[in-house]
Structures are given as C-alpha cells and as structure tokens.
Scaffold this motif. Structure first.
Motif, PDB file in Angstrom:
ATOM      1  N   SER A  95      37.750  37.642 -85.119  1.00  0.00           N
ATOM      2  CA  SER A  95      36.457  37.887 -85.766  1.00  0.00           C
ATOM      3  C   SER A  95      35.325  37.150 -85.089  1.00  0.00           C
ATOM      4  O   SER A  95      34.188  37.624 -85.070  1.00  0.00           O
ATOM      5  CB  SER A  95      36.516  37.410 -87.219  1.00  0.00           C
ATOM      6  OG  SER A  95      36.681  35.985 -87.279  1.00  0.00           O
ATOM      7  N   TRP A  96      35.627  35.958 -84.573  1.00  0.00           N
ATOM      8  CA  TRP A  96      34.573  35.005 -84.282  1.00  0.00           C
ATOM      9  C   TRP A  96      33.647  34.937 -85.501  1.00  0.00           C
ATOM     10  O   TRP A  96      34.118  34.868 -86.612  1.00  0.00           O
ATOM     11  CB  TRP A  96      33.864  35.313 -82.966  1.00  0.00           C
ATOM     12  CG  TRP A  96      34.742  35.104 -81.745  1.00  0.00           C
ATOM     13  CD1 TRP A  96      35.085  36.025 -80.794  1.00  0.00           C
ATOM     14  CD2 TRP A  96      35.425  33.890 -81.357  1.00  0.00           C
ATOM     15  NE1 TRP A  96      35.916  35.489 -79.844  1.00  0.00           N
ATOM     16  CE2 TRP A  96      36.143  34.174 -80.158  1.00  0.00           C
ATOM     17  CE3 TRP A  96      35.495  32.600 -81.876  1.00  0.00           C
ATOM     18  CZ2 TRP A  96      36.919  33.216 -79.489  1.00  0.00           C
ATOM     19  CZ3 TRP A  96      36.263  31.643 -81.227  1.00  0.00           C
ATOM     20  CH2 TRP A  96      36.958  31.961 -80.048  1.00  0.00           C
ATOM     21  N   SER A  97      32.347  34.995 -85.309  1.00  0.00           N
ATOM     22  CA  SER A  97      31.446  34.693 -86.431  1.00  0.00           C
ATOM     23  C   SER A  97      31.367  35.771 -87.503  1.00  0.00           C
ATOM     24  O   SER A  97      30.692  35.579 -88.513  1.00  0.00           O
ATOM     25  CB  SER A  97      30.048  34.382 -85.908  1.00  0.00           C
ATOM     26  OG  SER A  97      30.033  33.132 -85.254  1.00  0.00           O
ATOM     27  N   MET A 240      44.860  41.420 -92.090  1.00  0.00           N
ATOM     28  CA  MET A 240      44.011  40.225 -92.002  1.00  0.00           C
ATOM     29  C   MET A 240      44.821  38.928 -91.992  1.00  0.00           C
ATOM     30  O   MET A 240      45.695  38.708 -92.838  1.00  0.00           O
ATOM     31  CB  MET A 240      43.010  40.199 -93.152  1.00  0.00           C
ATOM     32  CG  MET A 240      42.138  41.449 -93.244  1.00  0.00           C
ATOM     33  SD  MET A 240      41.234  41.840 -91.728  1.00  0.00           S
ATOM     34  CE  MET A 240      39.895  40.660 -91.835  1.00  0.00           C
ATOM     35  N   VAL A 241      44.516  38.075 -91.018  1.00  0.00           N
ATOM     36  CA  VAL A 241      45.177  36.770 -90.887  1.00  0.00           C
ATOM     37  C   VAL A 241      44.102  35.703 -90.710  1.00  0.00           C
ATOM     38  O   VAL A 241      43.500  35.584 -89.640  1.00  0.00           O
ATOM     39  CB  VAL A 241      46.145  36.743 -89.686  1.00  0.00           C
ATOM     40  CG1 VAL A 241      46.753  35.343 -89.537  1.00  0.00           C
ATOM     41  CG2 VAL A 241      47.238  37.785 -89.834  1.00  0.00           C
ATOM     42  N   PRO A 242      43.816  34.918 -91.758  1.00  0.00           N
ATOM     43  CA  PRO A 242      42.852  33.821 -91.623  1.00  0.00           C
ATOM     44  C   PRO A 242      43.510  32.596 -90.994  1.00  0.00           C
ATOM     45  O   PRO A 242      44.696  32.338 -91.193  1.00  0.00           O
ATOM     46  CB  PRO A 242      42.429  33.548 -93.070  1.00  0.00           C
ATOM     47  CG  PRO A 242      43.585  34.002 -93.900  1.00  0.00           C
ATOM     48  CD  PRO A 242      44.283  35.087 -93.137  1.00  0.00           C
ATOM     49  N   GLU A 243      42.730  31.835 -90.233  1.00  0.00           N
ATOM     50  CA  GLU A 243      43.232  30.601 -89.625  1.00  0.00           C
ATOM     51  C   GLU A 243      42.679  29.392 -90.358  1.00  0.00           C
ATOM     52  O   GLU A 243      41.544  29.407 -90.852  1.00  0.00           O
ATOM     53  CB  GLU A 243      42.831  30.521 -88.151  1.00  0.00           C
ATOM     54  CG  GLU A 243      43.694  31.357 -87.225  1.00  0.00           C
ATOM     55  CD  GLU A 243      43.542  30.936 -85.774  1.00  0.00           C
ATOM     56  OE1 GLU A 243      43.587  29.708 -85.493  1.00  0.00           O
ATOM     57  OE2 GLU A 243      43.375  31.827 -84.920  1.00  0.00           O
ATOM     58  N   PHE A 244      43.478  28.315 -90.386  1.00  0.00           N
ATOM     59  CA  PHE A 244      43.116  27.078 -91.071  1.00  0.00           C
ATOM     60  C   PHE A 244      43.282  25.913 -90.109  1.00  0.00           C
ATOM     61  O   PHE A 244      44.096  25.967 -89.185  1.00  0.00           O
ATOM     62  CB  PHE A 244      44.022  26.869 -92.293  1.00  0.00           C
ATOM     63  CG  PHE A 244      43.917  27.958 -93.323  1.00  0.00           C
ATOM     64  CD1 PHE A 244      43.127  27.792 -94.453  1.00  0.00           C
ATOM     65  CD2 PHE A 244      44.610  29.159 -93.169  1.00  0.00           C
ATOM     66  CE1 PHE A 244      43.028  28.794 -95.404  1.00  0.00           C
ATOM     67  CE2 PHE A 244      44.515  30.167 -94.113  1.00  0.00           C
ATOM     68  CZ  PHE A 244      43.716  29.986 -95.239  1.00  0.00           C
ATOM     69  N   LEU A 255      37.264  32.198 -87.365  1.00  0.00           N
ATOM     70  CA  LEU A 255      38.641  32.555 -87.028  1.00  0.00           C
ATOM     71  C   LEU A 255      39.375  33.290 -88.150  1.00  0.00           C
ATOM     72  O   LEU A 255      40.150  32.712 -88.916  1.00  0.00           O
ATOM     73  CB  LEU A 255      39.433  31.298 -86.617  1.00  0.00           C
ATOM     74  CG  LEU A 255      39.007  30.665 -85.289  1.00  0.00           C
ATOM     75  CD1 LEU A 255      39.797  29.393 -85.016  1.00  0.00           C
ATOM     76  CD2 LEU A 255      39.173  31.645 -84.132  1.00  0.00           C
ATOM     77  N   ILE A 256      39.115  34.581 -88.227  1.00  0.00           N
ATOM     78  CA  ILE A 256      39.907  35.500 -89.045  1.00  0.00           C
ATOM     79  C   ILE A 256      40.261  36.680 -88.143  1.00  0.00           C
ATOM     80  O   ILE A 256      39.411  37.198 -87.434  1.00  0.00           O
ATOM     81  CB  ILE A 256      39.136  35.981 -90.288  1.00  0.00           C
ATOM     82  CG1 ILE A 256      38.799  34.796 -91.208  1.00  0.00           C
ATOM     83  CG2 ILE A 256      39.942  37.021 -91.059  1.00  0.00           C
ATOM     84  CD1 ILE A 256      37.981  35.168 -92.426  1.00  0.00           C
ATOM     85  N   HIS A 257      41.526  37.079 -88.165  1.00  0.00           N
ATOM     86  CA  HIS A 257      41.983  38.156 -87.288  1.00  0.00           C
ATOM     87  C   HIS A 257      42.268  39.414 -88.112  1.00  0.00           C
ATOM     88  O   HIS A 257      42.790  39.337 -89.227  1.00  0.00           O
ATOM     89  CB  HIS A 257      43.259  37.732 -86.554  1.00  0.00           C
ATOM     90  CG  HIS A 257      43.115  36.457 -85.786  1.00  0.00           C
ATOM     91  ND1 HIS A 257      42.861  36.421 -84.437  1.00  0.00           N
ATOM     92  CD2 HIS A 257      43.168  35.161 -86.184  1.00  0.00           C
ATOM     93  CE1 HIS A 257      42.772  35.169 -84.027  1.00  0.00           C
ATOM     94  NE2 HIS A 257      42.963  34.377 -85.078  1.00  0.00           N
ATOM     95  N   GLY A 258      41.930  40.571 -87.557  1.00  0.00           N
ATOM     96  CA  GLY A 258      42.219  41.827 -88.238  1.00  0.00           C
ATOM     97  C   GLY A 258      42.024  43.000 -87.304  1.00  0.00           C
ATOM     98  O   GLY A 258      41.328  42.896 -86.283  1.00  0.00           O
ATOM     99  N   TRP A 263      38.421  45.927 -90.440  1.00  0.00           N
ATOM    100  CA  TRP A 263      37.025  45.493 -90.373  1.00  0.00           C
ATOM    101  C   TRP A 263      36.105  46.607 -90.868  1.00  0.00           C
ATOM    102  O   TRP A 263      35.090  46.348 -91.531  1.00  0.00           O
ATOM    103  CB  TRP A 263      36.658  45.065 -88.954  1.00  0.00           C
ATOM    104  CG  TRP A 263      37.248  43.750 -88.564  1.00  0.00           C
ATOM    105  CD1 TRP A 263      38.174  43.513 -87.576  1.00  0.00           C
ATOM    106  CD2 TRP A 263      36.985  42.475 -89.164  1.00  0.00           C
ATOM    107  NE1 TRP A 263      38.493  42.171 -87.532  1.00  0.00           N
ATOM    108  CE2 TRP A 263      37.782  41.524 -88.487  1.00  0.00           C
ATOM    109  CE3 TRP A 263      36.155  42.048 -90.197  1.00  0.00           C
ATOM    110  CZ2 TRP A 263      37.752  40.158 -88.820  1.00  0.00           C
ATOM    111  CZ3 TRP A 263      36.138  40.700 -90.528  1.00  0.00           C
ATOM    112  CH2 TRP A 263      36.934  39.770 -89.846  1.00  0.00           C
ATOM    113  N   ALA A 264      36.460  47.850 -90.579  1.00  0.00           N
ATOM    114  CA  ALA A 264      35.669  48.978 -91.083  1.00  0.00           C
ATOM    115  C   ALA A 264      35.741  49.045 -92.614  1.00  0.00           C
ATOM    116  O   ALA A 264      34.740  49.364 -93.279  1.00  0.00           O
ATOM    117  CB  ALA A 264      36.157  50.288 -90.469  1.00  0.00           C
TER     118      ALA A 264
END
Length: 378
Positions: A95-97, A240-244, A255-258, A263-264
C-alpha cells in the motif's frame, strides 16, 4: 550552364505542398492486440476501443514507469482490468501511504463506537503530563496532518527523514513511541505537514482503544481482529495483510498489503459513503464526508485522504489533477505510484498500482485522466 541542375530547386519547391499535405494526414493508430482488448469488459460504460487504448497506454507508453495493475470500476462493476507481466488478480501489492486512509476509517469506527473523541486531547499518555503543550493536540488535528510535531517526511540524505528513522533506524522497534516523543515545532493546528509518523500515532491510539494490554501479540491481534470484523470481512477483502512493528503497533502509515481487486473494493466502499455492497453502514456517512472535506490548512487534504481541490497557489504542484476531473474526486495515494482514485460524480473508482518515480508519476496521472475522461459527470 547545366539546365537540369538549375531546375532541381524549382522541382523540389513544387513538391513541397504535396509533402506538407502528407505530413498533416493523421496517422492511424496501431491495431490493439488481444491483451489490450481483453482488458475491457462487455459492460464497460465507455467505448470499448477507446477505453482499451487508454488502458493500454498505461502499460505500453515510455516515461510512465511500470504499471503492474489497473482496475476501472464504474457503477460498482469492473469496466477494465489488466496486469503487467508477472502480476495477476491474486498478487498482493504494498500500500505504502494508501494505508493512511485505512487508518482513518478505523479511527472513524472507534469514534462512532464512542471509544474515541474527535475534538478532545488525543489519547497519548506522555502528552498529558502537566505543562506539556502537546496535550493540546486533538485527534482531528492528527487526522488532518496538522499536529505541529517536529517532522521531516523526505530528508536528503534519506537518514535525515523522520519517516526513515522511524521505520528503519532508531524508531523501528516501537514506532509510535518514537513518533510521540517528538517535540512541537508549530502550534497544534497551525500548519499542514504531511507525516507518515502521525499515522502510526493514530494506529497506536486505535490499539489502545481496543485493548489495555501492552503485550505486542495482544495489541496486534486486537487491531487485526477489528479490521477483519469491521472492514475487510464485510467488504470481502480477503487478501489484506496488515504489518505491525515489534511493539504490536499497526504500521498504519505505509504497510498494508492487498491485491488490486481488494483495493478497488475499498474505493467503492468510500464511493458508497461507508456502506457495504449489501447496504450495511460500516462507518457513518458523515465520517466519510469528513474524510473528504478540506482541512483548514490544506485544501487538498482531508482525514488521511488526498482531495482533488485546487490549491491556493495555482503554480504549486498538485498530487492529483483538478484541471481534468471533478473537484469532488479524492484518492488514496502511496509512494512510487500507488493510487485508488474515487470520482463520485462519475460513479468511478480507478486503481493503479506499480512503480514510477516523480517525473513518471506526473505523466502517468495524465494518462489516468485520459481514462477517466471517457466517463461523463452525472
């Protein structure tokens, strides 16, 4: 005298009108290949050939960087979808920002639940000590990037960047603590300053509203469960995979991946003013309205979300394109060219994920504007 030689310039001049006429004839564009045509669906809501060509330009034109995924949704349906080589519908992308907007949605849910208050002092314990001026910072000011905390988003050299120091150097194990420890450099509320560190503070505030535990695993689980139950699950955002970080704080600024489809779905959720596809209101519509309302210090920024409103200085560089799309348009924007663009007046959501430097992004956005202009304002 050589008569043939003397006639050459005259003959050449006589041909000039014909040559000029040929040069003025528009060149027929090259035929679209199967991949370009296959990207457009049957119910695209725009001319198939034109949409296919505009989408193809984002993948084939020089000077735009690398487009890895593009999705155009109109009236809630996929109008076009295409991926670069090595990427596909299941590819998770960083995701970045764009993560900042997810953090703002989470904060909105907690405000709606009564666990946080928008205009009271932000719930940061170290700021509540007697005489600490940071106690004047409100949650609203954090959301609008006008906390007044000392910050340098992009440093030169990079290690002078507050974001780099937080993510990768002395702040990396407890990012929120490092960000919260910064002193004020402006009065709270006085100045807009884009800050990824502010978004991590917001993520930490959210975690503390969800659990009293300081254990990293408990904090991580509380936030992950909340996002899944209240946002990702209801929207079907299964990738979706959030990072901590090591302290269990969501890295809510970057840092959230999807995958592109998820995202749409998030863009469509915001276009529907916070409701799920089935009509369930996941966050109050008034919160989405606040997210896309200009702050007092930045016409092009709301709550962790970029707006297509013109800037006060017409010569200033704009992150979007207010001269080519409705001013009601807004966007999630991530480093190196990640975009979820929502245009409510066009019933449109556009996702572009990839890798572009600054100059490439400027050119690439004009190509995105070309895609969007195929859809009328309604």
């Amino acid at each position: 005298m050589n008569i043939k030689r003397s006639l050459l310039p005259i003959a050449t001049l006589a041909l000039l009108p014909a040559l000029t006429s040929c040069a003025d004839v528009p060149q027929k564009p090259a035929p679209l290949d199967e991949a370009a045509l296959a990207a457009v669906t049957q119910n695209a809501g725009a001319p198939t050939q034109e949409l296919a060509r505009e989408v193809d330009d984002l993948f084939s034109r020089d000077g735009l960087g690398e487009t890895r995924a593009l999705i155009v949704m109109q009236n809630g349906e996929i109008a076009a979808e295409r991926y670069g080589e090595g990427y596909g519908p299941d590819t998770r992308m960083i995701s970045w920002s764009m993560a900042k907007t997810v953090s703002a949605i989470m904060i909105g849910m907690l405000v709606a639940d009564g666990r946080l208050s928008l205009d009271e002092s932000a719930r940061v314990a170290m700021w509540q000590r007697p005489g600490d001026p940071r106690g004047e910072i409100t949650l609203r000011q954090l959301l609008q990037m006008r906390s007044g905390l000392r910050h340098t988003e992009a440093g030169d050299p990079p290690y002078q960047s507050s974001e780099v120091r937080m993510l990768f150097l002395d702040g990396r194990d407890d990012m929120a603590r490092w960000a919260k420890e910064q002193p004020l450099e402006e009065e709270p509320g006085a100045k807009f300053e884009y800050s990824s560190n502010t978004s991590v503070i917001l993520a930490d505030i959210a975690a503390r509203a969800l659990t009293t535990s300081e254990h990293p695993d408990a904090r991580r689980q509380a936030v992950a469960d909340f996002l899944e139950a209240r946002l990702f699950g209801p929207l079907g955002m299964d990738s979706m995979v959030p990072e901590f970080d090591a302290s269990g704080t969501l890295i809510g600024g970057s840092l959230i991946h999807g995958n592109a489809r998820d995202w749409a779905k998030l863009g469509e959720f915001l276009r529907r003013k916070g409701s799920s596809p089935g009509g369930e209101q996941l966050v109050p519509s008034r919160w989405v309205h606040a997210m896309i309302t200009s702050s007092p210090r930045s016409p092009h920024y709301g709550f962790q979300t970029w707006l297509n409103h013109p800037l006060d200085d017409p010569e200033a560089e704009h992150p979007l394109f207010p001269d080519r799309a409705p001013h009601s348009m807004f966007s999630l924007i991530g480093h190196m060219g990640q975009y979820v663009i929502v245009s409510p007046e066009q019933h449109l959501t556009v996702v572009r994920l990839g890798h572009s430097n600054r100059e490439e992004r400027i050119a690439m956005l004009q190509e995105v504007a070309d895609v969007m202009k195929l859809y009328p304002v309604r």
